[in-house]
Design a protein around this motif. Structure first.
Motif, mmCIF file in Angstrom:
data_model
loop_
_atom_site.group_PDB
_atom_site.id
_atom_site.type_symbol
_atom_site.label_atom_id
_atom_site.label_comp_id
_atom_site.label_asym_id
_atom_site.label_seq_id
_atom_site.Cartn_x
_atom_site.Cartn_y
_atom_site.Cartn_z
ATOM 1 N N PRO A 140 0.773 -1.322 -0.056
ATOM 2 C CA PRO A 140 0.173 -0.205 -0.249
ATOM 3 C C PRO A 140 0.970 0.924 -0.120
ATOM 4 C CG PRO A 140 -0.040 -1.273 2.256
ATOM 5 C CD PRO A 140 0.615 -2.261 1.397
ATOM 6 N N LEU A 141 2.096 0.981 0.491
ATOM 7 C CA LEU A 141 2.786 2.275 1.003
ATOM 8 C C LEU A 141 3.581 2.609 -0.132
ATOM 9 C CD1 LEU A 141 3.369 2.294 4.978
ATOM 10 C CD2 LEU A 141 2.008 4.370 3.580
ATOM 11 N N PHE A 142 4.330 2.477 -1.126
ATOM 12 C CA PHE A 142 4.963 2.705 -1.666
ATOM 13 C C PHE A 142 5.000 1.047 -2.805
ATOM 14 C CE2 PHE A 142 7.670 2.371 2.052
ATOM 15 C CZ PHE A 142 7.513 3.785 3.078
ATOM 16 N N GLY A 143 4.156 0.181 -3.683
ATOM 17 C CA GLY A 143 4.051 -0.340 -4.556
ATOM 18 C C GLY A 143 4.718 -1.599 -5.001
ATOM 19 N N VAL A 144 4.954 -1.526 -5.985
ATOM 20 C CA VAL A 144 6.039 -2.714 -6.213
ATOM 21 C C VAL A 144 6.654 -2.154 -6.739
ATOM 22 C CG1 VAL A 144 3.510 -4.394 -5.682
ATOM 23 C CG2 VAL A 144 4.575 -3.417 -8.237
ATOM 24 N N GLY A 145 6.893 -1.163 -7.467
ATOM 25 C CA GLY A 145 7.929 -0.382 -8.291
ATOM 26 C C GLY A 145 7.479 -1.028 -9.520
ATOM 27 N N ILE A 146 8.094 0.455 -10.401
ATOM 28 C CA ILE A 146 8.139 0.790 -11.967
ATOM 29 C C ILE A 146 8.502 -0.623 -12.875
ATOM 30 C CG2 ILE A 146 8.219 1.443 -13.739
ATOM 31 C CD1 ILE A 146 8.092 5.003 -11.922
ATOM 32 N N SER A 147 10.422 -0.381 -12.764
ATOM 33 C CA SER A 147 10.686 -1.486 -13.426
ATOM 34 C C SER A 147 10.076 -3.086 -13.167
ATOM 35 C CB SER A 147 12.953 -1.673 -13.552
ATOM 36 O OG SER A 147 12.930 -1.608 -11.765
ATOM 37 N N ALA A 148 9.880 -3.397 -11.924
ATOM 38 C CA ALA A 148 9.385 -4.581 -11.295
ATOM 39 C C ALA A 148 7.870 -5.251 -11.277
ATOM 40 C CB ALA A 148 9.870 -5.195 -9.438
ATOM 41 N N TRP A 149 6.981 -3.818 -12.198
ATOM 42 C CA TRP A 149 5.505 -3.895 -11.983
ATOM 43 C C TRP A 149 5.141 -5.572 -12.570
ATOM 44 C CZ3 TRP A 149 0.904 -4.401 -15.315
ATOM 45 C CH2 TRP A 149 0.450 -3.758 -14.259
ATOM 46 N N THR A 150 5.737 -5.635 -14.446
ATOM 47 C CA THR A 150 5.096 -6.751 -14.978
ATOM 48 C C THR A 150 5.734 -7.856 -14.053
ATOM 49 O OG1 THR A 150 5.705 -4.955 -17.050
ATOM 50 C CG2 THR A 150 5.352 -7.698 -17.314
ATOM 51 N N ASP A 151 6.891 -7.831 -13.795
ATOM 52 C CA ASP A 151 7.280 -9.371 -13.035
ATOM 53 C C ASP A 151 6.255 -9.556 -11.598
ATOM 54 O OD1 ASP A 151 9.746 -9.387 -14.350
ATOM 55 O OD2 ASP A 151 10.704 -8.218 -13.733
ATOM 56 N N ALA A 152 5.894 -8.154 -11.075
ATOM 57 C CA ALA A 152 4.718 -8.107 -9.753
ATOM 58 C C ALA A 152 3.462 -8.926 -10.387
ATOM 59 C CB ALA A 152 4.963 -7.590 -9.240
ATOM 60 N N TYR A 153 3.023 -8.730 -11.450
ATOM 61 C CA TYR A 153 1.023 -8.602 -11.926
ATOM 62 C C TYR A 153 1.607 -9.762 -12.699
ATOM 63 C CZ TYR A 153 -2.237 -8.835 -14.918
ATOM 64 O OH TYR A 153 -3.657 -9.616 -15.563
ATOM 65 N N SER A 154 2.932 -11.088 -13.106
ATOM 66 C CA SER A 154 2.176 -11.625 -13.992
ATOM 67 C C SER A 154 2.969 -12.929 -12.865
ATOM 68 C CB SER A 154 4.395 -12.512 -14.608
ATOM 69 O OG SER A 154 4.045 -11.174 -15.555
ATOM 70 N N GLU A 155 3.281 -13.270 -11.883
ATOM 71 C CA GLU A 155 3.420 -13.553 -10.322
ATOM 72 C C GLU A 155 2.343 -13.776 -9.797
ATOM 73 O OE1 GLU A 155 6.828 -12.329 -7.886
ATOM 74 O OE2 GLU A 155 8.323 -12.952 -9.582
ATOM 75 N N LEU A 156 1.610 -12.876 -9.847
ATOM 76 C CA LEU A 156 0.621 -13.086 -8.747
ATOM 77 C C LEU A 156 -1.134 -13.763 -10.099
ATOM 78 C CD1 LEU A 156 -1.725 -11.705 -6.419
ATOM 79 C CD2 LEU A 156 -1.892 -9.494 -7.515
ATOM 80 N N ALA A 157 -0.731 -12.978 -11.026
ATOM 81 C CA ALA A 157 -1.974 -14.247 -11.954
ATOM 82 C C ALA A 157 -1.615 -15.063 -11.709
ATOM 83 C CB ALA A 157 -1.276 -12.933 -13.215
#
Length: 415
Positions: free
Chosen positions: A290-307
């Motif tokens: 909630p406070l700092f998000g997952v990061g911009i460069s890591a966003w695509t990786d974080a989305y794929s992992e969660l999905a």
């Protein structure tokens, strides 16, 4: 107005002052040509952004430390710094993704570009040149589009498919045209000081931008642009005709626009089904960070992992189709992208910057600044279902427009 450090009077011109003027001119020209660079491609707009910044940094170093201090005092400087700080904090907290550390750190170039153009405006008519640069960008895009349809390739050798598949040139032209269309139409209609020939030219440029926007078939950009134009016209006409008549006209135009989209089958429900799943995953990404998000460069990786975990259920449409795309590049929503990438901190910083720039937009609506009233509306509406605020092409356009809108003084209102 800032002056170079004094030197003894030798009867010859100060070489340092000469170089600072040349560098100011170079920065102004490079910065004004960013819309042309956006049409040309990543090398074009990235090169112009970087050159503008480098020339300005060298100029400021020659002028002395007071030049940097003056830039830091501009109303948009602190929100820009806080937004960039949020990006760096998110990067440090989460670590880099596949794009690496340098991707997020290098975002500073867009903030420096904004500060450069605003600082130079005290010494050069940068706003006037940026308006001309936007005109040139619209014309260059129009010529390239016509060439692509006539010859199969544009003037740079790019194939027609890149103008018809909502990617690459088509996407960048849609970005630019979505803002240029209401800017030129709003300016041409509301500026009372224009002669007939100039007014026709400006409105003609707006029509060209609108036609380019329609041929890209990117409905989010088209709808946002039309809404921005309606808001701009409403803002300037609010005191000129009775409120009942005015809002009746605006409502009628809105209904006609809605019918156009429906009859053209551009708002089919299927076009939204995939986005609903994106939004569900992005929302959960933010809830987990909630406070700092997952990061911009890591966003695509974080989305794929969660999905891939299956923690977010697929979206089942009324027709029974299931939508669950496991890999995308951005959230397809401005607010969700800000929240999931940089958290509450980054979202609040961006909101602060948005409000600051919007206040400067409405602080002066003389001359061509009358067309700027559409900017706050287009920025929000275009982010409802598309466009990644953190992509390099859209950040370049955002930086260019923020620099245009950030001029709060009434010193340059005519081309």
């Amino acid at each position: 107005m800032m002056t170079p450090s004094p030197i003894p009077n030798t009867g010859t011109e100060n070489p340092r002052a000469n170089w600072t003027r040349r560098l100011d001119t170079a920065s102004t020209v490079c910065g004004a040509l960013v819309p042309v660079g956006l049409v040309a491609g990543s090398t074009g707009f990235e090169g112009l952004i970087i050159l503008t910044t480098i020339f300005w940094i060298i100029r400021s170093a020659l002028a002395g430390p007071q030049s940097f201090r003056k830039s830091a005092s501009h109303p948009v400087a602190l929100p820009l710094a806080v937004w960039y700080g949020a990006i760096l904090i998110s990067l440090a907290w989460n670590g880099p993704g596949a794009k690496g550390w340098g991707h997020d750190i290098a975002i500073i170039r867009f903030g420096l570009f904004i500060l450069a153009m605003l600082d130079i405006s005290d010494r050069r008519p940068t706003l006037r040149w940026m308006v001309r640069g936007l005109m040139a960008g619209v014309c260059f895009a129009g010529i390239n589009t016509i060439a692509a349809y006539l010859f199969g390739v544009d003037l740079l050798g790019n194939p027609l498919a890149r103008y018809t598949l909502k990617l690459r040139e088509a996407a960048r032209i849609a970005h630019t045209s979505a803002y240029a269309f209401p800017f030129f139409i709003g300016w041409g209609i509301t500026d009372k000081n224009l002669d007939r020939r100039t007014r026709s030219l400006i409105i003609g440029l707006g029509i060209v931008a609108g036609l380019q926007l329609m041929q890209t078939h990117i409905r989010t950009a088209l709808l946002a642009s039309v809404l921005g134009m309606l808001f701009s016209l409403a803002y300037h006409a609010r005191h000129r005709i009775p409120a009942r008549i005015f809002w009746s006209i605006i409502s009628g135009i809105g209904i006609l626009v809605g019918l156009f989209f429906i009859l053209a089958d551009t708002l089919s429900p299927e076009s939204m089904y995939d986005r609903i799943y994106y939004w569900k995953v992005s929302w959960v990404m933010w809830l987990e960070h909630p406070l700092f998000g997952v990061g911009i460069s890591a966003w695509t990786d974080a989305y794929s992992e969660l999905a891939q975990t299956g923690a977010v259920s697929a979206f089942t449409a009324p027709d029974g189709s299931v939508w669950q795309l496991g890999q995308i590049r951005h959230a397809h929503n401005l607010l969700l992208m800000l929240l999931s990438a940089t958290g509450l901190f980054g979202t609040a910083a961006f909101a602060w910057l948005y409000v600051r720039v919007s206040k400067l937009v409405f602080s002066n609506q003389d001359g061509f600044r009358a067309g700027m009233a559409a900017w706050p509306v287009v920025l929000l509406c275009i982010g409802l279902t598309g466009f990644n605020i953190y992509s390099s092409s859209y950040l370049s356009l955002f930086a260019f427009l923020a620099a245009m809108m950030g001029h709060g003084q009434a010193q340059e209102n005519q081309i």
